[in-house]
Design a protein around this motif. Structure first.
Motif, PDB file in Angstrom:
ATOM      1  N   TRP A 112       0.674  -1.329   0.048  1.00  0.00           N
ATOM      2  CA  TRP A 112       0.162  -0.102   0.081  1.00  0.00           C
ATOM      3  C   TRP A 112       0.989   1.084   0.045  1.00  0.00           C
ATOM      4  O   TRP A 112       0.599   2.411  -0.726  1.00  0.00           O
ATOM      5  CB  TRP A 112      -0.913   0.064   1.044  1.00  0.00           C
ATOM      6  CG  TRP A 112      -1.928   1.142   1.245  1.00  0.00           C
ATOM      7  CD1 TRP A 112      -3.432   1.269   0.799  1.00  0.00           C
ATOM      8  CD2 TRP A 112      -1.908   2.293   1.683  1.00  0.00           C
ATOM      9  NE1 TRP A 112      -3.758   2.175   0.901  1.00  0.00           N
ATOM     10  CE2 TRP A 112      -2.819   3.015   1.699  1.00  0.00           C
ATOM     11  CE3 TRP A 112      -0.764   2.732   2.640  1.00  0.00           C
ATOM     12  CZ2 TRP A 112      -3.127   4.405   2.200  1.00  0.00           C
ATOM     13  CZ3 TRP A 112      -0.925   4.013   3.329  1.00  0.00           C
ATOM     14  CH2 TRP A 112      -2.246   4.902   3.062  1.00  0.00           C
ATOM     15  N   LEU A 113       1.884   1.048   0.757  1.00  0.00           N
ATOM     16  CA  LEU A 113       2.749   2.286   0.819  1.00  0.00           C
ATOM     17  C   LEU A 113       3.660   2.701  -0.377  1.00  0.00           C
ATOM     18  O   LEU A 113       3.895   3.994  -0.798  1.00  0.00           O
ATOM     19  CB  LEU A 113       3.881   2.260   1.999  1.00  0.00           C
ATOM     20  CG  LEU A 113       3.284   2.352   3.440  1.00  0.00           C
ATOM     21  CD1 LEU A 113       4.294   2.230   4.233  1.00  0.00           C
ATOM     22  CD2 LEU A 113       2.855   3.915   3.861  1.00  0.00           C
ATOM     23  N   ALA A 114       3.874   1.647  -1.036  1.00  0.00           N
ATOM     24  CA  ALA A 114       4.347   1.947  -2.591  1.00  0.00           C
ATOM     25  C   ALA A 114       3.475   3.163  -3.463  1.00  0.00           C
ATOM     26  O   ALA A 114       4.110   3.967  -4.137  1.00  0.00           O
ATOM     27  CB  ALA A 114       4.421   0.708  -3.381  1.00  0.00           C
ATOM     28  N   ASP A 115       2.187   3.200  -3.233  1.00  0.00           N
ATOM     29  CA  ASP A 115       1.416   4.019  -3.916  1.00  0.00           C
ATOM     30  C   ASP A 115       0.756   5.110  -2.851  1.00  0.00           C
ATOM     31  O   ASP A 115       0.358   5.968  -3.433  1.00  0.00           O
ATOM     32  CB  ASP A 115      -0.021   3.297  -4.428  1.00  0.00           C
ATOM     33  CG  ASP A 115       0.510   2.294  -5.469  1.00  0.00           C
ATOM     34  OD1 ASP A 115       1.397   2.475  -6.169  1.00  0.00           O
ATOM     35  OD2 ASP A 115      -0.198   1.137  -5.606  1.00  0.00           O
ATOM     36  N   HIS A 116       1.416   5.093  -1.745  1.00  0.00           N
ATOM     37  CA  HIS A 116       0.738   6.203  -0.801  1.00  0.00           C
ATOM     38  C   HIS A 116       1.860   6.731   0.047  1.00  0.00           C
ATOM     39  O   HIS A 116       1.939   6.360   1.247  1.00  0.00           O
ATOM     40  CB  HIS A 116      -0.272   5.707   0.095  1.00  0.00           C
ATOM     41  CG  HIS A 116      -1.489   5.160  -0.754  1.00  0.00           C
ATOM     42  ND1 HIS A 116      -1.815   3.803  -1.259  1.00  0.00           N
ATOM     43  CD2 HIS A 116      -2.750   5.869  -1.001  1.00  0.00           C
ATOM     44  CE1 HIS A 116      -2.700   3.522  -2.068  1.00  0.00           C
ATOM     45  NE2 HIS A 116      -3.537   5.079  -1.885  1.00  0.00           N
ATOM     46  N   ARG A 117       2.736   7.303  -0.475  1.00  0.00           N
ATOM     47  CA  ARG A 117       3.958   7.787   0.480  1.00  0.00           C
ATOM     48  C   ARG A 117       3.589   8.948   1.434  1.00  0.00           C
ATOM     49  O   ARG A 117       2.890   9.758   1.089  1.00  0.00           O
ATOM     50  CB  ARG A 117       5.202   7.932  -0.391  1.00  0.00           C
ATOM     51  CG  ARG A 117       5.926   7.165  -1.162  1.00  0.00           C
ATOM     52  CD  ARG A 117       7.022   6.516  -0.985  1.00  0.00           C
ATOM     53  NE  ARG A 117       7.376   5.519  -1.491  1.00  0.00           N
ATOM     54  CZ  ARG A 117       8.564   5.071  -2.069  1.00  0.00           C
ATOM     55  NH1 ARG A 117       9.598   6.154  -2.155  1.00  0.00           N
ATOM     56  NH2 ARG A 117       9.205   4.105  -2.674  1.00  0.00           N
ATOM     57  N   ARG A 118       3.893   8.860   2.631  1.00  0.00           N
ATOM     58  CA  ARG A 118       3.667   9.891   3.450  1.00  0.00           C
ATOM     59  C   ARG A 118       4.472  11.133   3.221  1.00  0.00           C
ATOM     60  O   ARG A 118       5.446  11.105   3.086  1.00  0.00           O
ATOM     61  CB  ARG A 118       4.006   9.320   4.783  1.00  0.00           C
ATOM     62  CG  ARG A 118       3.661  10.329   6.143  1.00  0.00           C
ATOM     63  CD  ARG A 118       4.188   9.924   7.509  1.00  0.00           C
ATOM     64  NE  ARG A 118       5.730   9.807   7.507  1.00  0.00           N
ATOM     65  CZ  ARG A 118       6.585  10.736   7.925  1.00  0.00           C
ATOM     66  NH1 ARG A 118       5.976  11.721   8.264  1.00  0.00           N
ATOM     67  NH2 ARG A 118       7.879  10.608   7.924  1.00  0.00           N
ATOM     68  N   PRO A 119       3.715  12.323   3.283  1.00  0.00           N
ATOM     69  CA  PRO A 119       4.409  13.357   3.070  1.00  0.00           C
ATOM     70  C   PRO A 119       5.400  13.642   4.444  1.00  0.00           C
ATOM     71  O   PRO A 119       4.907  13.440   5.442  1.00  0.00           O
ATOM     72  CB  PRO A 119       3.269  14.257   3.104  1.00  0.00           C
ATOM     73  CG  PRO A 119       2.063  13.700   2.757  1.00  0.00           C
ATOM     74  CD  PRO A 119       2.249  12.470   3.135  1.00  0.00           C
ATOM     75  N   ARG A 120       6.508  14.242   4.066  1.00  0.00           N
ATOM     76  CA  ARG A 120       7.700  14.316   5.090  1.00  0.00           C
ATOM     77  C   ARG A 120       7.250  14.885   6.517  1.00  0.00           C
ATOM     78  O   ARG A 120       7.200  14.413   7.497  1.00  0.00           O
ATOM     79  CB  ARG A 120       8.936  15.249   4.698  1.00  0.00           C
ATOM     80  CG  ARG A 120       9.462  14.729   3.574  1.00  0.00           C
ATOM     81  CD  ARG A 120      10.862  15.362   3.422  1.00  0.00           C
ATOM     82  NE  ARG A 120      11.571  15.389   2.218  1.00  0.00           N
ATOM     83  CZ  ARG A 120      12.016  14.099   1.871  1.00  0.00           C
ATOM     84  NH1 ARG A 120      12.011  13.020   2.953  1.00  0.00           N
ATOM     85  NH2 ARG A 120      12.564  13.635   0.846  1.00  0.00           N
ATOM     86  N   ARG A 121       6.310  15.979   6.480  1.00  0.00           N
ATOM     87  CA  ARG A 121       5.946  16.652   7.788  1.00  0.00           C
ATOM     88  C   ARG A 121       4.697  15.953   8.460  1.00  0.00           C
ATOM     89  O   ARG A 121       4.140  16.523   9.445  1.00  0.00           O
ATOM     90  CB  ARG A 121       5.960  18.134   7.535  1.00  0.00           C
ATOM     91  CG  ARG A 121       7.150  18.684   7.526  1.00  0.00           C
ATOM     92  CD  ARG A 121       7.120  20.278   7.330  1.00  0.00           C
ATOM     93  NE  ARG A 121       8.365  21.027   7.387  1.00  0.00           N
ATOM     94  CZ  ARG A 121       9.524  20.852   6.571  1.00  0.00           C
ATOM     95  NH1 ARG A 121       9.537  19.692   5.909  1.00  0.00           N
ATOM     96  NH2 ARG A 121      10.390  21.504   6.684  1.00  0.00           N
ATOM     97  N   ALA A 122       3.932  15.202   7.592  1.00  0.00           N
ATOM     98  CA  ALA A 122       2.727  14.524   8.075  1.00  0.00           C
ATOM     99  C   ALA A 122       3.016  13.486   9.434  1.00  0.00           C
ATOM    100  O   ALA A 122       3.653  12.519   8.993  1.00  0.00           O
ATOM    101  CB  ALA A 122       1.925  13.917   7.077  1.00  0.00           C
ATOM    102  N   ALA A 123       2.143  13.796  10.506  1.00  0.00           N
ATOM    103  CA  ALA A 123       2.292  12.703  11.470  1.00  0.00           C
ATOM    104  C   ALA A 123       1.685  11.458  10.838  1.00  0.00           C
ATOM    105  O   ALA A 123       0.672  11.631  10.445  1.00  0.00           O
ATOM    106  CB  ALA A 123       1.500  13.392  12.703  1.00  0.00           C
ATOM    107  N   VAL A 124       2.085  10.428  11.314  1.00  0.00           N
ATOM    108  CA  VAL A 124       1.639   8.842  10.611  1.00  0.00           C
ATOM    109  C   VAL A 124       0.417   8.565  10.852  1.00  0.00           C
ATOM    110  O   VAL A 124      -0.483   8.489  10.061  1.00  0.00           O
ATOM    111  CB  VAL A 124       2.593   7.959  11.134  1.00  0.00           C
ATOM    112  CG1 VAL A 124       2.343   6.535  10.455  1.00  0.00           C
ATOM    113  CG2 VAL A 124       4.067   8.236  10.442  1.00  0.00           C
ATOM    114  N   GLY A 125      -0.137   8.732  12.220  1.00  0.00           N
ATOM    115  CA  GLY A 125      -1.533   8.153  12.428  1.00  0.00           C
ATOM    116  C   GLY A 125      -2.499   9.030  11.921  1.00  0.00           C
ATOM    117  O   GLY A 125      -3.427   8.536  11.174  1.00  0.00           O
ATOM    118  N   PRO A 126      -2.355  10.337  12.010  1.00  0.00           N
ATOM    119  CA  PRO A 126      -3.324  11.207  11.655  1.00  0.00           C
ATOM    120  C   PRO A 126      -3.439  11.281   9.969  1.00  0.00           C
ATOM    121  O   PRO A 126      -4.364  11.421   9.379  1.00  0.00           O
ATOM    122  CB  PRO A 126      -2.877  12.836  11.982  1.00  0.00           C
ATOM    123  CG  PRO A 126      -2.214  12.535  13.212  1.00  0.00           C
ATOM    124  CD  PRO A 126      -1.423  11.239  13.122  1.00  0.00           C
TER     125      PRO A 126
END
Length: 183
Positions: free
Chosen positions: A113-127
């Motif tokens: 799933w993360l291959a298509d949905h990389r977390r933006p650098r400053r975004a807190a993971v849970g939220p």
């Protein structure tokens, strides 16, 4: 101040798969802002079996003093990500607390799933997961096939333990890149 992401790996008894995932995650993460923990659906404060500890030593990790821990059923919502090792474990966690839906993935499913949905650098993971993963289909949420499960090596030869840790290594590498993209 850096906010650490809290990740809980869950398997059946917290004697093999989830403690390996926790230890391998720590090993791979280095100084990334992430805390790995593990627990079992049915844990009885038992150690990792001898063959598992032997393989852990091969991998440079110490599970000699590990005693299995039970899932903190009343505190699932404190985790940013819940990563069960099988689809059955995912169903049990979801049944216990439906509010964790957006943060619940099997380990292998989360890596994909993360291959298509990389977390933006400053975004807190849970939220961030609450915002982007809440509308996943049941198959995406709980895993789509038996290939989403990590096989239980309990009672099996060391080769099965090696296969399990290799699967976890691969998934954890993808997870860490997805959560903490290189610059």
């Amino acid at each position: 101040m850096t906010s650490f992401a809290r990740v809980l790996f869950v398997c059946t008894a917290n004697e093999c798969r989830s403690p390996f995932a926790e230890a391998l995650g720590r090993q791979q993460a280095g100084d990334l802002p992430i805390i790995f923990e593990s627990a079992g659906i049915d844990a009885w404060r038992r150690p990792t079996p001898d063959v598992g500890r032997l393989h852990a030593h091969e991998r440079g990790i110490d599970l000699d003093h590990h005693l299995s821990r039970t899932v903190p059923w009343d505190d699932l919502a404190v985790y940013d990500v819940l990563l069960p090792l099988t689809r059955a474990h995912a169903r049990e966690l979801l049944a216990a607390d439906a509010s964790v839906r957006s943060r619940l993935f099997t380990v292998k499913q989360f890596a994909r799933w993360l291959a298509d949905h990389r977390r933006p650098r400053r975004a807190a993971v849970g939220p961030w997961l609450d915002a982007v993963a809440a509308d996943r289909s049941r198959a995406e949420l709980l895993g789509a096939s038996v290939a989403d499960d990590v096989a239980d090596p309990i009672g099996r030869p060391i080769e099965e333990w090696r296969a399990m840790s290799a699967e976890l290594d691969s998934a954890l590498s993808a997870i860490l890149v997805g959560l903490f993209p290189p610059r």
